[in-house]
Design a protein around this motif. Structure first.
Motif, PDB file in Angstrom:
ATOM      1  N   ILE A  94       0.879  -1.283   0.053  1.00  0.00           N
ATOM      2  CA  ILE A  94       0.116  -0.008   0.094  1.00  0.00           C
ATOM      3  C   ILE A  94       0.702   1.223  -0.001  1.00  0.00           C
ATOM      4  N   GLN A  95       1.978   1.103   0.370  1.00  0.00           N
ATOM      5  CA  GLN A  95       2.873   2.450   0.635  1.00  0.00           C
ATOM      6  C   GLN A  95       3.123   3.188  -0.861  1.00  0.00           C
ATOM      7  N   ILE A 109       1.013   3.530  -3.126  1.00  0.00           N
ATOM      8  CA  ILE A 109      -0.319   3.911  -3.534  1.00  0.00           C
ATOM      9  C   ILE A 109      -0.436   5.189  -2.641  1.00  0.00           C
ATOM     10  N   ILE A 110      -0.334   5.135  -1.481  1.00  0.00           N
ATOM     11  CA  ILE A 110      -0.437   6.313  -0.339  1.00  0.00           C
ATOM     12  C   ILE A 110       0.542   7.303  -0.703  1.00  0.00           C
ATOM     13  N   LYS A 111       1.956   7.084  -1.308  1.00  0.00           N
ATOM     14  CA  LYS A 111       2.835   8.213  -1.735  1.00  0.00           C
ATOM     15  C   LYS A 111       1.946   8.770  -2.802  1.00  0.00           C
ATOM     16  N   ASP A 112       1.481   7.837  -3.971  1.00  0.00           N
ATOM     17  CA  ASP A 112       1.172   8.498  -5.035  1.00  0.00           C
ATOM     18  C   ASP A 112      -0.129   9.463  -4.858  1.00  0.00           C
ATOM     19  N   VAL A 113      -0.963   8.779  -4.071  1.00  0.00           N
ATOM     20  CA  VAL A 113      -2.259   9.756  -3.591  1.00  0.00           C
ATOM     21  C   VAL A 113      -1.759  10.905  -2.865  1.00  0.00           C
TER      22      VAL A 113
END
Length: 168
Positions: free
Chosen positions: A13-14, A16-20
């Motif tokens: 998930i990391q 994805i969180i960075k991209d968000v």
């Protein structure tokens, strides 16, 4: 910024969180852009407005200086001249009013004295009239009393005469 504790390393998930987070900061976080615009506006305002304000302040300073040095003394002198003239006129008007009041007071006093003299004359005349009326009334009363006595005598004589004829 909202900072959350990063999930455990190596989590799928990391990324994805960075991209968000990057999408959020590019699309929704406008603070850096707004701060840049504010700095630009302040810089332009200070540069353009600052010189204009300085010119306005210099003009105000020169106007105030001229007013203090030239206009104000002229106004003070004109005011003093006009005030002294006005004061003289007020004193003259006050003296005239005082004289008018004295004349009016004298006229009223004279009129009051005349009225008092007339009243005293009327009172004296009335008293004389009343004495005369009392004397006339006394004369009329005396004539009436004498006439009554004469009538009594006349009627008593007539009764005596009548008594003579009644005896027949």
């Amino acid at each position: 910024d909202r900072r959350r504790e990063a999930p455990a390393a190596g989590s799928p998930i990391q990324p994805i969180i960075k991209d968000v987070g990057e999408v959020y900061s590019r699309l929704l976080d406008h603070r850096p852009v707004i701060q840049g615009e504010i700095r630009y506006f302040v810089k332009e305002f200070e540069e353009k407005r600052g010189l204009r304000e300085l010119r306005v302040l210099e003009n105000l300073k020169s106007t105030i200086f001229e007013t203090n040095e030239r206009v104000l003394p002229k106004c003070e002198q004109a005011m003093q001249d006009n005030l002294s003239e006005t004061f003289k006129r007020l004193q003259a008007a006050n003296a005239m009013i005082h004289r008018l009041q004295e004349r009016e007071y004298e006229a009223r006093k004279l009129q009051a004295d005349r009225v008092m003299a007339r009243e005293e004359k009327c009172i004296t005349h009335w008293e004389e009239f009343m004495k005369e009326q009392q004397n006339k009334r006394a004369e009329v009363d005396e004539e009436h009393r004498k006439a009554m006595e004469r009538l009594k005598e006349q009627y008593s004589e007539m009764e005596k005469e009548l008594a003579k004829y009644v005896s027949f």
